[in-house]
Design a protein around this motif. Structure first.
Motif, PDB file in Angstrom:
ATOM      1  N   GLY A 450      13.141  14.720  -1.419  1.00 39.60           N
ATOM      2  CA  GLY A 450      11.715  14.848  -1.680  1.00 39.60           C
ATOM      3  C   GLY A 450      10.992  13.547  -1.979  1.00 39.60           C
ATOM      4  N   TRP A 451       9.680  13.690  -2.232  1.00 39.62           N
ATOM      5  CA  TRP A 451       8.790  12.537  -2.374  1.00 39.62           C
ATOM      6  C   TRP A 451       9.100  11.694  -3.608  1.00 39.62           C
ATOM      7  CZ3 TRP A 451       5.972  10.728   1.393  1.00 39.62           C
ATOM      8  CH2 TRP A 451       5.544  11.592   2.416  1.00 39.62           C
ATOM      9  N   GLN A 452       9.451  12.337  -4.708  1.00 39.39           N
ATOM     10  CA  GLN A 452       9.738  11.578  -5.929  1.00 39.39           C
ATOM     11  C   GLN A 452      10.931  10.658  -5.719  1.00 39.39           C
ATOM     12  OE1 GLN A 452       7.799  11.940  -8.936  1.00 39.39           O
ATOM     13  NE2 GLN A 452       8.830  10.001  -9.335  1.00 39.39           N
ATOM     14  N   ALA A 453      11.951  11.150  -5.027  1.00 34.86           N
ATOM     15  CA  ALA A 453      13.132  10.330  -4.741  1.00 34.86           C
ATOM     16  C   ALA A 453      12.779   9.196  -3.788  1.00 34.86           C
ATOM     17  CB  ALA A 453      14.245  11.193  -4.153  1.00 34.86           C
ATOM     18  N   LEU A 454      11.916   9.473  -2.815  1.00 37.83           N
ATOM     19  CA  LEU A 454      11.497   8.424  -1.880  1.00 37.83           C
ATOM     20  C   LEU A 454      10.747   7.321  -2.622  1.00 37.83           C
ATOM     21  CD1 LEU A 454      11.131   7.181   0.895  1.00 37.83           C
ATOM     22  CD2 LEU A 454       9.160   8.680   1.248  1.00 37.83           C
ATOM     23  N   TYR A 496      -1.313  -3.514  -4.758  1.00 36.65           N
ATOM     24  CA  TYR A 496      -2.106  -2.483  -4.074  1.00 36.65           C
ATOM     25  C   TYR A 496      -1.212  -1.363  -3.544  1.00 36.65           C
ATOM     26  CZ  TYR A 496      -5.240  -0.155  -0.866  1.00 36.65           C
ATOM     27  OH  TYR A 496      -5.968   0.804  -0.228  1.00 36.65           O
ATOM     28  N   VAL A 497      -0.168  -1.737  -2.831  1.00 35.80           N
ATOM     29  CA  VAL A 497       0.722  -0.731  -2.249  1.00 35.80           C
ATOM     30  C   VAL A 497       1.434   0.053  -3.348  1.00 35.80           C
ATOM     31  CG1 VAL A 497       2.786  -0.371  -0.822  1.00 35.80           C
ATOM     32  CG2 VAL A 497       1.030  -1.998  -0.096  1.00 35.80           C
ATOM     33  N   GLY A 498       1.819  -0.634  -4.420  1.00 37.96           N
ATOM     34  CA  GLY A 498       2.519   0.039  -5.508  1.00 37.96           C
ATOM     35  C   GLY A 498       1.690   1.106  -6.187  1.00 37.96           C
ATOM     36  N   ALA A 499       0.377   0.998  -6.097  1.00 42.37           N
ATOM     37  CA  ALA A 499      -0.508   1.989  -6.711  1.00 42.37           C
ATOM     38  C   ALA A 499      -0.766   3.186  -5.805  1.00 42.37           C
ATOM     39  CB  ALA A 499      -1.840   1.326  -7.090  1.00 42.37           C
ATOM     40  N   LEU A 500      -0.303   3.121  -4.567  1.00 40.37           N
ATOM     41  CA  LEU A 500      -0.525   4.229  -3.634  1.00 40.37           C
ATOM     42  C   LEU A 500       0.591   5.260  -3.753  1.00 40.37           C
ATOM     43  CD1 LEU A 500      -1.496   2.279  -0.371  1.00 40.37           C
ATOM     44  CD2 LEU A 500      -3.053   3.454  -1.955  1.00 40.37           C
ATOM     45  N   PRO A 501       0.279   6.539  -3.607  1.00 40.25           N
ATOM     46  CA  PRO A 501       1.344   7.542  -3.529  1.00 40.25           C
ATOM     47  C   PRO A 501       2.155   7.324  -2.257  1.00 40.25           C
ATOM     48  CG  PRO A 501      -0.779   8.520  -2.973  1.00 40.25           C
ATOM     49  CD  PRO A 501      -1.066   7.138  -3.456  1.00 40.25           C
ATOM     50  N   PRO A 502       3.420   7.704  -2.254  1.00 38.31           N
ATOM     51  CA  PRO A 502       4.265   7.425  -1.091  1.00 38.31           C
ATOM     52  C   PRO A 502       3.758   8.058   0.198  1.00 38.31           C
ATOM     53  CG  PRO A 502       5.356   8.954  -2.595  1.00 38.31           C
ATOM     54  CD  PRO A 502       4.159   8.434  -3.309  1.00 38.31           C
ATOM     55  N   TRP A 503       3.077   9.193   0.108  1.00 37.12           N
ATOM     56  CA  TRP A 503       2.591   9.841   1.333  1.00 37.12           C
ATOM     57  C   TRP A 503       1.371   9.135   1.926  1.00 37.12           C
ATOM     58  CZ3 TRP A 503       3.029  12.122  -3.440  1.00 37.12           C
ATOM     59  CH2 TRP A 503       1.854  12.331  -4.170  1.00 37.12           C
TER      60      TRP A 503
END
Length: 562
Positions: A450-454, A496-503
């Motif tokens: 899932g997303w949290q693991a990603l 910037y990227v670190g603040a984005l959700p993985p999706w």
């Protein structure tokens, strides 16, 4: 305290800094001898500023870096080395000064008043620094590069600033002060359980309304969701910033060490040779860097696209007479068939179509097995040290030959010629896969956990990039008297990227194949730049795209070729 640099290491340092080299010995160290050796690649300031740099208090600085942001930035007339030396000499704690520095660096600083030796790398680890600690002999040695015959050297961790304090009793104590956590600025993302089913992924919703790569990445589908559109614009802006800074710094000094601006009877001229190169596979990452570099490199200057290809290992047998007779034809054919050569030419054509006013120098760098073995033994294995795996071998060798910039300059007219790139700065795409879900394991992680693991895996990939890649890459690139630049690893981009959700970064689900679901944010940014063909190219590892690696070998095994 430090050990004199031997002749072999001095030669390596001089290749990294071919413009000036000197040595300075500190005499007043209680019970110790301190030797500082510095070599300079002149990239900043109107005048070369030599190293080791010493102020009027006896403080000594060895600085390998660039100040791209923070309160010390903005002075384009003076070398960063002098700017930092002056700041460190003031009555301000060193950590407070270094916390303001934004940019890649490694440094060694001797505070003559406190008798402390400070050293470290930037928190991302973009520049190399090695150390050897011998507690029995009370000896510490620090260097940017070392020979593999010195196995005791290891990479200094990119985890903070180190300090060795020499007290009056000749006792050496050391401590580590964390400078800035790699992901301190990243915003924590709360992921709801139902997102594991990808119900709320805006990129997936766009895919459900389309039938394939061209529709997802095409003009009509791009930007349909305001949230994704905002992410793409923000990402493009953050990547553009370090690319612009790189171009501005180079304009100060030309490759032959003369001022770029030459006065001739009141008329100002600008050198027209290439100063910027891109490590260019033709894939997504390098295509975007080339397109952004076009925005900031002066229109009259060419941009070199360095494309490397390797000959496949031949069976150990005698060549037939027919093979020897057809040797030159076969040589051309076998390099033309290399995957990165094909995509390189394709994206080169796309860039020429987008920006026909720019002189895009496509440089084909063909490497035979004989030359690979020779240079690996002669120089590359020392630069890769202390790393030693098969992956380090293949990536290090590929990067060394590519950044050497020596090959054939291919022209659209077919009038090709031998060429050596004069560029002092090489733009590289390292860091894009780690942050934007470019690896196959990211697809596997999402599907299984899932997303949290990603998200956790993306953070882990970024946190370990200094130990896996960047120190090695800096040693390799700098061996040619060039400076590597990693726009995707700029502090602003990472934040910037670190603040984005993985999706918002990627969506590697089964219904979105490679070339669409991986690094989706970057692919959408490519379409915004007009790179529609490059936006749909599947991810291909550099070592396989250049055809240097053997897929049957395990990348993590120790290489017996090093």
């Amino acid at each position: 305290m430090t050990k004199p640099t031997n002749k072999d290491v001095s030669e390596c340092l001089c290749r990294r800094g071919p413009d000036a080299s000197s040595r300075y010995d500190v005499q007043r160290v209680p019970g110790y001898k301190a030797h500082f050796v510095g070599s300079v690649l002149w990239m900043q300031g109107r005048q070369l500023f030599g190293q080791p740099a010493i102020d009027n208090k006896g403080n000594v600085l060895l600085w390998n870096g660039d100040i791209f942001g923070g309160k010390l930035s903005g002075n384009t007339e003076t070398s960063d080395t002098k700017v930092l030396l002056d700041a460190l000499g003031e009555e301000v704690p060193l950590l407070q000064v270094m916390c303001t520095v934004r940019g890649p660096y490694s440094f060694i600083y001797w505070n003559n008043t406190s008798k402390r030796l400070w050293f470290g790398r930037d928190r991302i680890g973009r520049h190399s620094l090695l150390w050897q600690i011998n507690t029995l002999r009370s000896m510490l040695a620090l260097t940017s590069v070392a020979k593999k015959s010195r196995p005791e050297f290891q990479e200094v961790p990119a985890c903070g600033i180190f300090c060795a304090h020499l007290d009056e009793n000749n006792a050496v104590s050391s401590r580590v002060d964390d400078l800035i956590s790699i992901l301190k600025k990243a915003v924590k993302v709360r992921v709801k359980t139902q997102l594991d089913a990808c119900q709320s992924c805006v990129i997936c919703n766009a895919h459900n309304r389309s039938t394939g790569c061209k529709e997802v990445m095409g003009r009509n589908k791009f930007g349909g969701d305001l949230e994704v559109k905002s992410s793409v614009w923000g990402f493009k802006s953050e990547v553009r910033s370090p690319t612009e800074i790189n171009a501005e710094i180079q304009d100060q000094v030309s490759a032959d060490m003369n001022s770029v601006h030459i006065e001739d009877e009141g008329t100002k001229h600008v050198c027209q040779h290439c100063k910027t190169a891109v490590l260019f596979s033709g894939g997504l990452d390098s295509a975007i860097l080339a397109a952004l570099a076009h925005e900031f490199v002066p229109s009259g200057e060419p941009i070199d696209l360095l494309n490397v290809a390797f000959e496949r290992p031949r069976p150990h047998r005698e060549m037939s007479r027919k093979e020897r007779k057809q040797g030159s034809t076969q040589r051309a054919d076998k390099f033309d068939d290399v995957p990165d050569r094909k995509t390189g030419r394709q994206t080169w054509a796309e860039l020429r179509q987008l920006h026909p006013e720019r002189n895009w120098n496509f440089v084909e760098i063909d490497v035979s097995q004989e030359e690979l073995c020779l240079e690996r033994s002669r120089r590359i294995s020392d630069l890769i040290h202390p790393l030693n795996t098969i992956l380090d071998d293949s990536l290090g060798c590929a990067l060394w030959f590519a950044s050497r910039g020596e090959g054939t300059l291919v022209l659209p007219s077919g009038d090709n010629s031998g060429y050596i790139s004069p560029a002092r700065v090489v733009l590289l795409g390292m860091g894009a896969d780690e942050q934007l879900g470019g690896y196959m394991r990211h697809r596997t992680t999402l599907g299984q956990r899932g997303w949290q693991a990603l998200l956790a895996e993306l953070r882990h990939d970024l946190a370990r990039i200094s130990t896996r890649n960047l120190g090695r890459d800096d040693r390799i690139l700098s061996d040619h008297g060039r400076q590597g630049r990693f726009p995707y690893l700029d502090e602003g981009v990472i934040s910037y990227v670190g603040a984005l959700p993985p999706w918002h970064r990627c969506c590697p689900i089964p219904s979105l194949p490679p070339g669409v679901g991986d690094k989706t944010l970057l692919r959408l940014a490519a379409t915004k730049l007009g790179l529609y063909k490059a936006a749909c190219l599947p991810k291909r590892a550099f070592q396989f795209g250049s055809r240097i690696a053997n897929s049957k070998e395990k990348a993590s095994d120790v290489s017996d070729r090093l």
